[in-house]
Design an enzyme around this catalytic site. Structure first.
Site, PDB file in Angstrom:
ATOM      1  N   ASP A  29       0.828  -1.191   0.000  1.00 52.23           N
ATOM      2  CA  ASP A  29       0.000   0.000   0.000  1.00 52.23           C
ATOM      3  C   ASP A  29       0.876   1.261   0.000  1.00 52.23           C
ATOM      4  OD1 ASP A  29      -2.702   1.103   0.304  1.00 52.23           O
ATOM      5  OD2 ASP A  29      -1.849   1.917   2.171  1.00 52.23           O
ATOM      6  N   LYS A  33       1.462   4.513  -2.845  1.00 53.34           N
ATOM      7  CA  LYS A  33       1.458   5.964  -2.565  1.00 53.34           C
ATOM      8  C   LYS A  33       2.738   6.612  -3.101  1.00 53.34           C
ATOM      9  CE  LYS A  33      -1.406   5.234   1.465  1.00 53.34           C
ATOM     10  NZ  LYS A  33      -1.427   5.044   2.911  1.00 53.34           N
TER      11      LYS A  33
END
Ligand code: ADP
Ligand code: ASP
Ligand code: MG
Length: 814
Positions: free
Chosen positions: A677, A681
């Site tokens: 995750d 980003k």
């Protein structure tokens, strides 16, 4: 002396006729002249009966309905002893009308002359009836058949008035009946042969102006069913508001382009005699309404109003035969005038290679064949191409005398149209600069009117129509926040957000007027529309609403497949879903390009650090010419929480467990700890900083030993983690011994992106990070001494929803 004209709805019911009488009772001084329309809907009904009869259709039911409506009024509003004479007068009319229609039925033919005669019964019946009712209150009431006084040529349906003669007749009649209160039939007139003609649809207003001019009235009051002339047709634009004043020219332009509230020719006699026209609302008589006059007070509005004509056709003429030929357009337009084809609008390109003009659809084919006959030789010689007709179009016109001195009016108009995906087919600007007209698809008209209205009348709130996908934590919280801030938003940002569609994975619901933010859950639950993403997108496009935003509050790859289609439909996208921007670079680029080329927004602030202003900051840095030298960031709230609690006696296994119990991790905590995750980003940031990175370009140093990664189940993972206790304890001790802390940091520098586990000392800005906070530091050409740092809570439904909310408001601001 005043002229008072009451339109269809003002004479259309028992209640409205009572109000009309009350209005007349307020009149002091010289007796007014009262001009009346047919009861609302009657003219249309008469047309339908006559056209039906010409096709052989029976009309008895409609005739009975017509009788019933008039008789009902007589019964309610006339004293019993006065009813019979009224019934008799009306019955004579209905019998004449029946005979006439019977003739049409027998001959199966409806000439324009007969049609006008049929239509005249609408005004004659209403005026006879109302004059009799009025006589109970005003004994001097007198019925006047205007066909005896207004004299026209024989252009049935749209007769041309002989002003001089009509004015003489009106003045003579008025002088003979001094002291009487005249009740005059609107709309109808007569030719030299005493045959009935009509003045065109909506022509009762014109009757009032002709009487006003003949009698040098002080004012002409047009009593209707709206609060005067408004900035747009209130049936199409809910936010339309009344205009206190207009010049004759402005009123003329607005009404010519569809503002039906007043019939355009009305302005001419009033203008010539400088008689003010006042438009008033029978249903709200105290409201001041609109005054149309020569000079108006200075207004700061760049335009006064927007009007439209729905359902027009355009004809396109193209060919070398036109270039430099001075007589060409003369021939064309004389031809059309000769054949009585009314031209709504003309545009000609400066190359003189083409002429486009707009006509009523009923005239399009006729116009085409006349042109083909007239220009036969040019067509044969290929100097002209065959004229082409385009159907289902509409004209939208913005009008106002201030346009002349206000730059940017057309810019604003075209920006609003472009942003909403409304294709402009032709443009015309009157040289007077009172009007800019555009031709668009009729399908886009409602959207265009509302979008243009929002753009020009910025003192009103701008409405955003949001279509929201996902009703999980973030979706729900967003609705709650929107609900709580509705008033604040309107007052401070001038924005109103209407949720026009909601879908989760089970159901979907739509409402162009906005789904209630109090009851959306029940409405969604009760909806019988099963969730269907394709259907949701199709419905959103179909509703064709202005200022439309698609809000993806899911974490699913499926909606992402539709983003391009959404952009291509000129709809902005706001999303917290990272999947779109962290897929293939080509996809990321395609979204950006599609949004840019359609002039719509793509906002995804919550892709990185929830509601923290990270994406926006980077965008502003890049947009203002700054360049990123280095980005360092901790962008996983979960990992922050774990390392912030992994100190002293704590062991790693227990801290991870606690994080999971507190709801900070994914169901399988490895989804956080693996760094996937976080990688997404960093990838999005790198792309926004200008790098054409793919996911594989971000190196991830796993903080987990292999055994933990390989464990088959979550339980196995925890067992493996426990077994690795010593490994983690060792890391922690090493860090603590040197006065450092453990941080999992993403870094972008020198064209490389990586996420690594690091030990940082107190001189590092990330040393003091607490709780589940995120932090990011931008070192740029401008911020190179000390970096620009953004820090704060970077996860959770409240802050994420707030970020989506802010994005939505930013769409509204553009
Ligand atoms: P009447 O029967 O009183 O003559 P009309 O139906 O001819 O009334 O005209 C009034 C209608 O005009 C209103 O109900 C409204 O829907 C429509 N209209 C169109 N454009 C405008 C506008 N700019 N301002 C006010 N009304 C408008
Ligand atoms: N009754 C006519 C019409 O409907 C005239 C008018 O109302 O002004 O067009
Ligand atoms: Mg009217």
């Amino acid at each position: 002396m005043k002229i008072l004209k009451f339109g269809g709805t003002s004479v259309g019911s028992i209640n409205s006729i009572q109000t009309l009488l009350d209005i007349l009772k307020q009149e002091k001084g010289e007796k007014p002249v009262v001009v009346l329309s047919a009861m609302s809907g009657v003219t249309n009904l008469l047309i339908a009966m006559a056209e039906g009869a010409a096709k052989g259709n029976d009309f008895t039911a409609e005739l009975a309905e017509l009788e019933r409506r008039h008789f009902e009024v007589v019964k309610s509003l006339l004293d019993i002893q006065n009813q019979n004479p009224a019934f008799t007068r009306l019955k004579i009319h209905f019998n004449q009308l029946e005979e006439l229609l019977q003739g049409v039925l027998t001959l199966k033919e409806l000439t324009p002359k007969t049609r006008d005669l049929v239509l005249s019964f609408g005004e004659r019946c209403s005026t006879v009836m109302i004059s009799k009712i009025a006589a109970q209150h005003f004994p001097e009431a007198l019925f006047v058949d205007a066909s005896e006084l207004i004299k026209t040529d024989s252009t049935f349906g749209q007769a041309k008035v002989n002003m001089k003669l009509s004015e003489q007749l009106i003045r003579g009649f008025y002088a003979e009946n001094k002291g009487k209160m005249l009740f005059v039939t609107g709309f109808i007139a007569g030719n030299d042969e005493r045959q009935i003609t009509t003045l065109g649809r909506g022509g009762s207003d014109y009757t009032a102006a002709i009487f006003g001019s003949a009698l040098n009235a002080n004012s002409i009051e047009i009593w209707t069913d709206v609060n005067g002339m408004m900035t747009a047709d209130p049936r199409m634009v809910k936010k339309a508001f009344s205009l206190p004043e207009l010049t004759y020219t402005e009123a003329m332009e607005l009404s010519y382009f569809g503002a039906k509230v007043i019939y355009p020719p009305t302005m001419i006699p009033a203008f010539l005699k400088k008689i003010p026209i006042v438009i008033k609302n029978t249903f709200e008589p105290e409201f001041e309404g609109t005054v149309i006059q020569h000079v108006c007070k200075a207004s700061n509005l760049p335009i006064k109003g927007i009007s439209s004509i729905d359902g027009i056709s355009i004809l396109n003429l193209e060919g070398s035969g036109m270039v430099g030929k001075s007589g060409f357009s003369g021939r064309l337009f004389s031809l059309l005038a000769r054949e009585q084809i009314n031209i709504i609008l003309i545009t000609q390109s400066s190359s003189e290679h083409s002429i486009t003009f707009a006509v009523q659809p009923a005239d399009a084919e006729r116009a085409k064949s006349f042109i083909e006959q007239e220009f036969e030789l040019e067509l044969l010689a290929n100097k002209l191409e065959k004229p082409e007709i385009e159907q289902n179009l509409a004209v939208l016109a913005v009008v106002g005398e201030n346009m002349k001195q206000t730059p940017g009016v057309s810019g604003k108009l075209f920006h609003a149209l472009g942003r909403n995906g409304v294709n402009v087919r032709a443009i015309a600007q009157g040289s007077s600069e009172y009007n800019i007209s555009v031709i668009i698809s009729a399908h886009d008209l409602a959207k265009a009117l509302n979008a243009v209205h929002d753009a020009f009348f910025i003192q009103l709130t701008k409405t955003l129509h949001a279509f929201c996908l996902g009703t999980g934590n973030i979706g729900k919280t967003l609705f709650k926040q929107l609900n709580a801030h509705t008033e604040f938003l309107q007052e401070h940002n001038g924005i109103q957000v209407k949720i026009a569609g909601i879908s989760n994975t089970r159901k979907m619901v739509f409402d162009a007027d906005g789904i209630s933010l109090d009851t959306w859950e029940e409405e969604l639950q009760a909806s019988d529309e099963k969730a269907d993403l394709k259907g949701f997108i199709a419905q959103m496009k179909n509703m064709n609403l202005p200022n439309c935003v698609f809000v993806d509050n899911t974490a699913s790859p499926k909606p992402v497949e539709f983003y391009e289609e959404v952009f291509n439909s000129n709809i902005s996208v706001v999303t917290c879903n990272k999947i779109g921007n962290s897929g293939l670079y080509s996809q990321y680029k395609a979204f950006k390009d599609a949004a840019r080329s359609h002039g719509v927004d793509f906002f995804y602030e919550t892709n990185v650090g929830a509601g923290l202003p990270i994406i926006r900051t980077l965008k502003d840095l890049m947009g203002s010419g700054d360049r990123v030298q280095r980005i360092e960031a901790i962008l996983s709230g979960t990992i922050s929480f774990i390392f912030n609690n992994f100190k002293g006696d704590a062991n790693f296994h227990d801290v991870v467990k606690m994080a999971q119990e507190k709801g900070y991790t994914e169901p399988d905590p490895r989804d956080d700890l693996r760094g996937t995750d976080f990688m997404r980003k960093i990838l999005i940031l790198a792309r926004d900083a200008g790098y054409k990175f793919e996911a594989a370009d971000v190196e991830i140093e796993s903080m987990l030993p292999k055994a933990c990664l390989d464990a088959a189940t979550v339980d196995d993972f925890y067992a493996a983690l426990k077994a690795e206790d010593a490994f983690f304890a060792d890391l922690k001790n090493k860090a603590e011994a040197s006065g450092k802390v453990l941080r999992y940091i993403g870094k972008l520098e020198n064209g490389k992106a990586a996420i690594t586990l690091q030990m940082v000392d107190e001189s590092h800005p990330f040393f003091t990070l607490s709780g589940s906070d995120n932090i990011i530091s931008f070192t740029t050409d401008r911020y190179k001494e000390r970096p620009l740092v953004v820090k704060g809570p970077g996860a959770g439904a409240e802050v994420t929803a707030a970020g989506v909310f802010a994005d939505l408001i930013n769409v509204g601001a553009n």
